[in-house]
Enzyme design. Structure first.
Site, PDB file in Angstrom:
ATOM      1  N   GLU A 264       0.844  -1.207   0.000  1.00  0.00           N
ATOM      2  CA  GLU A 264       0.000   0.000   0.000  1.00  0.00           C
ATOM      3  C   GLU A 264       0.876   1.253   0.000  1.00  0.00           C
ATOM      4  O   GLU A 264       1.823   1.371   0.775  1.00  0.00           O
ATOM      5  CB  GLU A 264      -0.880  -0.035   1.254  1.00  0.00           C
ATOM      6  CG  GLU A 264      -1.745   1.192   1.446  1.00  0.00           C
ATOM      7  CD  GLU A 264      -2.414   1.209   2.800  1.00  0.00           C
ATOM      8  OE1 GLU A 264      -3.372   1.985   2.972  1.00  0.00           O
ATOM      9  OE2 GLU A 264      -1.976   0.463   3.700  1.00  0.00           O
ATOM     10  N   LYS A 319      -9.467   1.795  -3.197  1.00  0.00           N
ATOM     11  CA  LYS A 319      -9.965   1.327  -1.906  1.00  0.00           C
ATOM     12  C   LYS A 319     -11.364   1.847  -1.632  1.00  0.00           C
ATOM     13  O   LYS A 319     -11.629   3.043  -1.731  1.00  0.00           O
ATOM     14  CB  LYS A 319      -9.004   1.774  -0.799  1.00  0.00           C
ATOM     15  CG  LYS A 319      -9.313   1.189   0.575  1.00  0.00           C
ATOM     16  CD  LYS A 319      -8.260   1.595   1.586  1.00  0.00           C
ATOM     17  CE  LYS A 319      -8.534   0.970   2.943  1.00  0.00           C
ATOM     18  NZ  LYS A 319      -7.526   1.361   3.950  1.00  0.00           N
ATOM     19  N   CYS A 369      -5.072  -2.725   2.855  1.00  0.00           N
ATOM     20  CA  CYS A 369      -4.950  -2.589   4.298  1.00  0.00           C
ATOM     21  C   CYS A 369      -6.110  -3.275   5.014  1.00  0.00           C
ATOM     22  O   CYS A 369      -6.371  -4.439   4.773  1.00  0.00           O
ATOM     23  CB  CYS A 369      -4.826  -1.122   4.691  1.00  0.00           C
ATOM     24  SG  CYS A 369      -4.167  -0.892   6.362  1.00  0.00           S
TER      25      CYS A 369
END
Length: 493
Positions: A264, A319, A369
């Site tokens: 990430e 995301k 994440c």
């Protein structure tokens, strides 16, 4: 006061069943029963409580022990890396953990209000536990970290239930066993029916672990998972930008693979700012999946995973489930950022549904994440996706319990979906998890290295992938209704 202290200790004891303690003690004793025993103790305390208020306080104390011990790494991110003054960071961490403890408190209050003093209280206990854990993982965007089901990763026989009921269903089964043990402790151990139920729950979970719900598709692909180990304190320093870029270029050159995966925001730039020679270097041996911020059509920027071919053709995942306070300011909380310095803290959320990314005959579903905490959200990419890839940067939490706990979460996601879960992280834990939840390979945390693995794509659906959390929630509600039957239908019972 003594009972509250006992509840607090039981909550802290529960955390010993989670990673990394399973690795510390594995050679000597299995730790996966610890959360079940901690819940059995809580059941006994609630059983002896005289008022709903007392039961709520006991649940609050149990939750405080669990979360203060288990997620206190939040303090590290706020103080050490977020720039918040230590007293304010400590107060914020305490309030956050007490908020999480409200959910066991809610379960305790409802349990005492609704219990009827019979063996059916065991069903009520398990049902309320599962429902309040699901609520904690849903309300206000949710924070399901340390849901009891995560502690039952392999070698626990209860891990098999995850392929059918998901992590909340595993938590229900663990709470049901806890209730049975607590009831026998209170009323006598000579209860063949209760022992038989425990054996069946454990045995059937073990049998489910042997089930192969999904099938291999295509040929295995060579994947290089890069772990840059770039210190969080240096990552966003413009003067240190060459450190990040050179680290990942060097790792990519030294560990060629058909697919190279960077963590990430591995490159602390916007994607359109990354020099083309850097992109060519990362794709010299094949495709690359790069964690990097990307611009959006609606303006602003998103936390992205960009799939890049050697011809520099790009496709991206952005995301969807953002972290409150870390990636965006919740409404009314813009003042928070006057006390904390968190770079790139105003991301735009990606679309709710996004296509899996094509690669070498496989279809990859990235998640970024802590998105992999939300198992039901990962199901949107199935059955099309054949591989799951998580890109994380848990350097925010230092050398803490966060990294091994996050890997344990990935183990449950692999079982739920029947897919390989690949993890590329900045500081750990970079790993490959097989569809049965076994960690096939992992890098030592806080090292600069690459993990090269052979990943097999899979097709098909587990029962959980078909139904999501619905089946576990129906069972939990059904257990509560069964326990409350005499209250709901007093004449018929």
């Amino acid at each position: 006061m003594r009972t509250a202290a006992a509840a607090f200790v039981l909550g802290a004891f529960c955390v010993l069943g989670f990673a990394p303690f399973d690795r510390y003690f594995a050679a000597h004793v299995a730790v996966w029963p610890a959360p079940t025993l901690a819940l059995a103790g809580l059941f006994l305390l609630w059983r002896k409580a005289s008022t709903a208020r007392q039961a709520m306080l006991l649940g609050l104390a149990w939750g405080a022990g669990c979360f203060l011990f288990g997620v206190s790494w939040v303090y590290v991110s706020l103080s050490e890396f977020g720039g918040m003054a230590p007293p304010l960071a400590a107060a914020s961490t305490l309030l956050f953990c007490l908020y999480l403890a409200l959910f066991p408190a809610l379960a305790g209050g409802l349990f005492l209000r609704w219990r009827n003093g019979t063996a059916r209280d065991v069903l009520l206990f398990a049902g309320l536990w599962a429902l309040t854990e699901w609520l904690r993982g849903t309300l206000l965007t949710g924070f399901p970290w340390l849901a009891v089901g995560y502690s039952q990763s392999p070698p626990s026989p209860l891990a098999g239930w995850a392929s059918v009921l998901g992590v909340y269903g595993v938590g229900f089964v663990a709470a049901l066993i806890a209730g049975l043990l607590g009831e026998m402790r209170a009323t006598g151990w000579r209860k063949p029916g209760a022992w038989a139920a425990i054996v069946l729950l454990l045995g059937f979970g073990g049998l489910l672990r042997l089930m192969d719900w999904t099938q291999p598709t295509g040929s295995p692909v060579t994947v290089s998972l890069l772990q840059g180990n770039v210190p969080q304190s240096l990552k966003w320093d413009p003067k240190r930008l060459p450190l990040s870029v050179e680290t990942y270029l060097r790792l990519a050159r030294a560990h060629p693979a058909t697919l190279t995966v960077l963590p990430e925001t591995a490159l602390p730039l916007y994607f359109n700012e990354v020099p083309r020679e850097v992109l060519r270097g990362l794709t010299r041996h094949g495709d690359a999946l790069i964690g990097v911020a990307v611009g959006t059509t609606r303006g602003g920027y998103a936390n992205g995973a960009v799939m890049l071919t050697p011809e520099l053709t790009a496709s991206a995942y952005t995301k969807r489930h953002l972290v409150p306070f870390g990636e965006y300011p919740p409404p009314g909380f813009a003042w928070f950022f006057r006390f904390a310095r968190i770079p790139m803290s105003d991301f735009t959320a990606g679309a709710a549904r996004q296509e899996a990314l094509s690669f070498n005959g496989q279809r990859i579903a990235p998640n970024i994440c802590y998105e992999d905490l939300f198992g039901e959200e990962l199901l949107d990419a199935l059955p099309a996706a054949t591989l799951l890839v998580n890109l994380s940067n848990t350097a925010w939490f230092g050398d803490s319990l966060a990294q091994p706990q996050h890997l344990q979460i990935a183990q449950l996601r692999a079982i739920e979906t029947g897919r390989v879960m690949l993890r590329a992280t900045n500081t750990g834990m970079t790993a490959m998890v097989n569809p049965d939840g076994i960690v096939a390979a992992a890098l030592p945390p806080f090292t600069t290295a690459a993990l090269v693995v052979q990943a097999q794509g899979r097709t098909g659906l587990t029962p959980y992938a078909r139904w999501g959390n619905l089946l576990a929630l129906l069972i939990a509600v059904g257990a509560c209704l069964t326990a409350l039957r005499r209250k709901i239908f007093p004449k018929s019972s």
